[in-house]
Design a protein around this motif. Sequence first.
Motif, PDB file in Angstrom:
ATOM      1  N   SER A  10     -27.497 -45.291  -3.148  1.00  8.42           N
ATOM      2  CA  SER A  10     -28.587 -45.982  -3.086  1.00  8.42           C
ATOM      3  C   SER A  10     -29.220 -45.794  -1.503  1.00  8.42           C
ATOM      4  O   SER A  10     -30.524 -45.682  -1.358  1.00  8.42           O
ATOM      5  CB  SER A  10     -28.809 -47.182  -3.433  1.00  8.42           C
ATOM      6  N   GLY A  65     -32.798 -37.295 -10.955  1.00  8.04           N
ATOM      7  CA  GLY A  65     -32.379 -36.799 -12.258  1.00  8.04           C
ATOM      8  C   GLY A  65     -31.109 -37.724 -12.481  1.00  8.04           C
ATOM      9  O   GLY A  65     -30.628 -38.460 -11.402  1.00  8.04           O
ATOM     10  N   VAL A 122     -17.759 -44.165   3.404  1.00  6.81           N
ATOM     11  CA  VAL A 122     -18.458 -43.617   4.603  1.00  6.81           C
ATOM     12  C   VAL A 122     -19.281 -44.700   4.779  1.00  6.81           C
ATOM     13  O   VAL A 122     -19.908 -45.371   4.014  1.00  6.81           O
ATOM     14  CB  VAL A 122     -19.364 -42.531   4.086  1.00  6.81           C
ATOM     15  N   GLY A 123     -19.758 -44.962   6.142  1.00 13.52           N
ATOM     16  CA  GLY A 123     -20.736 -46.137   6.483  1.00 13.52           C
ATOM     17  C   GLY A 123     -20.133 -47.078   7.613  1.00 13.52           C
ATOM     18  O   GLY A 123     -19.176 -46.711   8.232  1.00 13.52           O
ATOM     19  N   GLY A 167     -25.762 -40.336  -6.343  1.00 15.06           N
ATOM     20  CA  GLY A 167     -26.104 -41.570  -6.849  1.00 15.06           C
ATOM     21  C   GLY A 167     -25.430 -42.606  -5.816  1.00 15.06           C
ATOM     22  O   GLY A 167     -24.876 -43.643  -6.299  1.00 15.06           O
ATOM     23  N   SER A 221     -19.428 -43.940  -1.444  1.00 10.21           N
ATOM     24  CA  SER A 221     -19.696 -45.567  -0.924  1.00 10.21           C
ATOM     25  C   SER A 221     -18.898 -46.502  -0.960  1.00 10.21           C
ATOM     26  O   SER A 221     -18.053 -46.078  -1.738  1.00 10.21           O
ATOM     27  CB  SER A 221     -21.413 -45.557  -1.509  1.00 10.21           C
ATOM     28  N   GLY A 273     -21.613 -42.207  -5.170  1.00  4.44           N
ATOM     29  CA  GLY A 273     -21.616 -43.841  -5.218  1.00  4.44           C
ATOM     30  C   GLY A 273     -21.391 -44.152  -6.502  1.00  4.44           C
ATOM     31  O   GLY A 273     -21.079 -43.756  -7.661  1.00  4.44           O
ATOM     32  N   ASN A 274     -22.258 -45.496  -6.650  1.00  2.00           N
ATOM     33  CA  ASN A 274     -22.322 -46.205  -7.969  1.00  2.00           C
ATOM     34  C   ASN A 274     -23.014 -45.238  -8.988  1.00  2.00           C
ATOM     35  O   ASN A 274     -22.707 -45.489 -10.221  1.00  2.00           O
ATOM     36  CB  ASN A 274     -22.926 -47.205  -7.877  1.00  2.00           C
ATOM     37  N   VAL A 281     -28.987 -36.753  -4.518  1.00  2.07           N
ATOM     38  CA  VAL A 281     -29.388 -36.788  -6.248  1.00  2.07           C
ATOM     39  C   VAL A 281     -29.237 -38.234  -6.586  1.00  2.07           C
ATOM     40  O   VAL A 281     -28.432 -38.966  -6.367  1.00  2.07           O
ATOM     41  CB  VAL A 281     -28.035 -35.835  -6.588  1.00  2.07           C
TER      42      VAL A 281
HETATM   43  C1  FAD Z   1     -20.637 -56.215   5.625  1.00  2.00           C
HETATM   44  C2  FAD Z   1     -20.870 -55.171   4.863  1.00  2.00           C
HETATM   45  C3  FAD Z   1     -20.508 -53.820   4.946  1.00  2.00           C
HETATM   46  C4  FAD Z   1     -20.734 -52.568   4.198  1.00  2.00           C
HETATM   47  N1  FAD Z   1     -20.248 -51.540   4.597  1.00  2.00           N
HETATM   48  C5  FAD Z   1     -20.359 -50.575   3.767  1.00  2.00           C
HETATM   49  C6  FAD Z   1     -20.166 -49.288   4.264  1.00  2.00           C
HETATM   50  O1  FAD Z   1     -19.376 -49.060   5.180  1.00  2.00           O
HETATM   51  N2  FAD Z   1     -20.306 -48.166   3.388  1.00  2.00           N
HETATM   52  C7  FAD Z   1     -20.953 -48.143   2.197  1.00  2.00           C
HETATM   53  O2  FAD Z   1     -21.212 -47.139   1.661  1.00  2.00           O
HETATM   54  N3  FAD Z   1     -21.310 -49.502   1.670  1.00  2.00           N
HETATM   55  C8  FAD Z   1     -21.250 -50.409   2.778  1.00  2.00           C
HETATM   56  N4  FAD Z   1     -21.572 -51.896   2.346  1.00  2.00           N
HETATM   57  C9  FAD Z   1     -22.148 -51.861   0.737  1.00  2.00           C
HETATM   58  C10 FAD Z   1     -23.839 -51.580   0.859  1.00  2.00           C
HETATM   59  O3  FAD Z   1     -24.435 -52.737   1.200  1.00  2.00           O
HETATM   60  C11 FAD Z   1     -23.914 -51.199  -0.449  1.00  2.00           C
HETATM   61  O4  FAD Z   1     -23.725 -52.101  -1.609  1.00  2.00           O
HETATM   62  C12 FAD Z   1     -23.413 -49.813  -1.083  1.00  2.00           C
HETATM   63  O5  FAD Z   1     -23.549 -48.873   0.062  1.00  2.00           O
HETATM   64  C13 FAD Z   1     -23.925 -49.472  -2.349  1.00  2.00           C
HETATM   65  O6  FAD Z   1     -23.209 -48.258  -2.900  1.00  2.00           O
HETATM   66  P1  FAD Z   1     -24.058 -47.540  -3.741  1.00  2.00           P
HETATM   67  O7  FAD Z   1     -25.260 -46.817  -3.320  1.00  2.00           O
HETATM   68  O8  FAD Z   1     -22.944 -46.524  -4.343  1.00  2.00           O
HETATM   69  O9  FAD Z   1     -24.385 -48.327  -5.098  1.00  2.00           O
HETATM   70  P2  FAD Z   1     -25.776 -48.707  -5.607  1.00  2.00           P
HETATM   71  O10 FAD Z   1     -26.558 -49.454  -4.500  1.00  2.00           O
HETATM   72  O11 FAD Z   1     -25.548 -49.294  -6.920  1.00  2.00           O
HETATM   73  O12 FAD Z   1     -26.609 -47.468  -5.823  1.00  2.00           O
HETATM   74  C14 FAD Z   1     -26.295 -46.434  -6.810  1.00  2.00           C
HETATM   75  C15 FAD Z   1     -27.392 -45.566  -6.835  1.00  2.00           C
HETATM   76  O13 FAD Z   1     -27.095 -44.613  -8.010  1.00  2.00           O
HETATM   77  C16 FAD Z   1     -28.456 -44.316  -8.692  1.00  2.00           C
HETATM   78  N5  FAD Z   1     -27.859 -44.098  -9.932  1.00  2.00           N
HETATM   79  C17 FAD Z   1     -27.353 -44.820 -11.000  1.00  2.00           C
HETATM   80  N6  FAD Z   1     -27.055 -44.107 -12.055  1.00  2.00           N
HETATM   81  C18 FAD Z   1     -27.421 -42.793 -11.777  1.00  2.00           C
HETATM   82  C19 FAD Z   1     -27.136 -41.425 -12.382  1.00  2.00           C
HETATM   83  N7  FAD Z   1     -26.683 -41.531 -13.769  1.00  2.00           N
HETATM   84  N8  FAD Z   1     -27.749 -40.699 -12.035  1.00  2.00           N
HETATM   85  C20 FAD Z   1     -28.114 -40.387 -10.702  1.00  2.00           C
HETATM   86  N9  FAD Z   1     -28.294 -41.653 -10.102  1.00  2.00           N
HETATM   87  C21 FAD Z   1     -27.872 -42.905 -10.648  1.00  2.00           C
HETATM   88  C22 FAD Z   1     -28.913 -45.615  -8.573  1.00  2.00           C
HETATM   89  O14 FAD Z   1     -30.578 -45.258  -8.835  1.00  2.00           O
HETATM   90  C23 FAD Z   1     -28.788 -46.054  -7.117  1.00  2.00           C
HETATM   91  O15 FAD Z   1     -29.789 -45.681  -6.184  1.00  2.00           O
HETATM   92  C24 FAD Z   1     -21.416 -52.909   2.962  1.00  2.00           C
HETATM   93  C25 FAD Z   1     -21.821 -54.179   2.517  1.00  2.00           C
HETATM   94  C26 FAD Z   1     -21.583 -55.218   3.492  1.00  2.00           C
HETATM   95  C27 FAD Z   1     -22.085 -56.630   2.982  1.00  2.00           C
END
Ligand code: FAD
Lengths: 265, 407
Positions: free
Chosen positions: B346, B382, B328-329, B344, B313, B290-291, B364
């Motif tokens: 959330s 971490g 995925v999702g 990474g 993600s 992910g992010n 992780v």
């Molecule tokens: C209609 C709709 C449909 C959606 N469908 C999907 C879907 O099918 N699938 C999907 O995935 N999302 C979907 N989303 C988006 C979803 O709501 C989230 O925005 C998305 O899943 C967040 O992705 P993320 O966890 O990668 O990013 P973030 O929310 O930015 O999370 C990043 C995480 O990484 C951690 N992190 C950051 N830096 C580090 C590091 N150096 N080391 C370790 N950890 C770190 C942070 O603590 C945080 O927990 C949808 C949204 C909408 C509105």
Amino acid sequence: MLHNTAQASPALNVVALVSVGAHPSSGRARRAEQDARAVELGLRLAGEQLEVLHAGDPQQPALRSYLGMGLQQLHVIEQPAQADVISALHDYLQDSDAQLILTGSQAETGEGSGMLPFLLAEQLGWPMVVGLTEVEHIGNGIAQVLQALPRGQRRRLKVRLPFIASLDNAAPAARQSAFGPARRGELLSHAAEANPDALLSESPLQPARPRPKRLKIITAKTGAERMKAATAKASGGGGQIIKGDSPEAGAEAIFKLLVDEGVLR
Amino acid sequence: MSEIIRRDPHAEWIARNRLHPLHATLQKSPERWMSAAGVVRKNPHAVGFIGPEGIKRIDRSGAQSASAGKRSAAPAAVQLPLHRVEQPAFHICVVPDMVGGRLSSHDKDLLGLARSLAGNNGAVLAIIFAEHKEQAFDTAGVDRLMHFTDDSLAGYSPELRVLALSAVEAQLKPRHWLLPDSRNGGGELGRRLAAKLSERPATRVWQVADGQCIGRAGAGREDSQRALPRLILAAAECASPVSETRHECLAMATPENLAHGLPRIEDCGAVAVDPALIPMAEAEFILSGGNGVSDWTQFHQAAEILGATEGASRVAVDDGFMPRNRQVGATGTWVTARVYLAVGISGAVQHLQGIGACDKVVAVNKDANCDMVKRADLSVIGDSAAILGALIARINAHRHGGIRDAA
Ligand SMILES: Cc1cc2nc3c(=O)[nH]c(=O)nc-3n(C[C@H](O)[C@H](O)[C@H](O)COP(=O)(O)OP(=O)(O)OC[C@H]3O[C@@H](n4cnc5c(N)ncnc54)[C@H](O)[C@@H]3O)c2cc1C
């Protein structure tokens, strides 16, 4: 493209058993998906020598679509509808010099219990391989084959010839059926004794009823618990959290879990 | 159930000190009492408790007693009533798939069906072949457990397993044989057993009621209804799993006179499959980024070394680090992996929906409070790059160590 696979064993006698399929939405008779894959694999293994066998009605036009895959002829053991074809097939195959019998894993019409290859194997006393996808090598009366497992995995098996193999949707896709060869091919029919299936005639098949959806049953005794069950987010707790350790300690924990689950090879 | 009484010295001190501003709140005032006139009086202020946000809450479920004077440890999990079968009149044999050494949900449905067929006098006998990690046989409805520990039966050995099951058949003459009609081995084993025992099985059974069973026929456009045969190959969700009773799960000896046939099929082990070619919805092991992933080259390298299928993600996909078909999702793929390693991510609801069917989730993440950590079975807090790096190093060490051992 086909030549390199066909050279695996020129003298292998392969028989593919085919049935009449049904289109998934219209129900119209067609070639059965998995049986067509059996013919495909048979053509790759034995080329022209492949024998294709059907037990049923020799007038069935859908059988021609197997011929359209490039077969000269298709053997049909004449059987009435809803007959138990196992003994007829057994008698025919016992007298043949087949070394490998390919079938689909489940018919698209009739009961479709998937028992046919197992019963044939039991009666002929041959080993049976489920989910064949590829014959890698044949020699010394032993075939080395790949078997399809769930989740896209494969397993390598060694099996003694002669054997029966069933194919599922993981086997190589069947080639298209062409109209010209389908018209030109011959349907050769053989007479055989019929063996009516008592069970199927006394309780005929019914159109499929939709299955009841399983409800999420909440056995909460109080309103508050029900509310919690309905609104609760991903349940916390239970999980082990490793925090403040070195990355190596974390990696070790992940590694251990992966090994315990057996996903690491 | 252990009820440990916890003292709160601070509260006790306030209760003794009549000049303390909170003194009144700690005086137990009765909720209801009988007045001199014989009328029941209630004090509405004494009801309820102060919730975490400082707002007064009234919980009428009786689960939470109002401002209880004593604090005690959380109650232990309730014990379900034990169902005993002393002298089983008959046996219902179940051969679960035990994917990954545990009862799958399909297996549990099957045990639920077996339980309903066994009634009060019969015993449900589960027969398993390989090592297992299951700890909940008792709550899944297993009265008797037969465990073949023979090494030759542990791997892919359908012919030997059928011989073992025929020995059980000869010894117990079970009233029914139940196997899952699945691709995980149950469908194959059941049909082999049926051919061996010359029983005509009912396949893809989805309903059993009143001595009749209904199973799908053909390509699923028809149903076949018939009297319940001895051998049943049941589909998933054929019955609801056992949930209200606990069972003895007594070990039962395996038959002694096992016929040792020579297997005609030799298992040469799993073949390495390119994980990138496995459809994501089917993949067994997914590494998802992910992010929070900073180094994508390292991420791809990790996936290759782990032999995992890659997932992502939505944010990772939107940012262009991963192709759209890897998402995925809710709006991507709903995956069914047995092990899901989320780096990474959330754990937004839209993402968690997609991994609802996953067995083991490993997170992780930098943030110990995120939702993914709450969902995960193992979380490592971490930096993702450091942990992935350490994991790659650990696996490399393991592989090379393994090669050295073999040499
Ligand atoms: C209609 C709709 C449909 C959606 N469908 C999907 C879907 O099918 N699938 C999907 O995935 N999302 C979907 N989303 C988006 C979803 O709501 C989230 O925005 C998305 O899943 C967040 O992705 P993320 O966890 O990668 O990013 P973030 O929310 O930015 O999370 C990043 C995480 O990484 C951690 N992190 C950051 N830096 C580090 C590091 N150096 N080391 C370790 N950890 C770190 C942070 O603590 C945080 O927990 C949808 C949204 C909408 C509105």
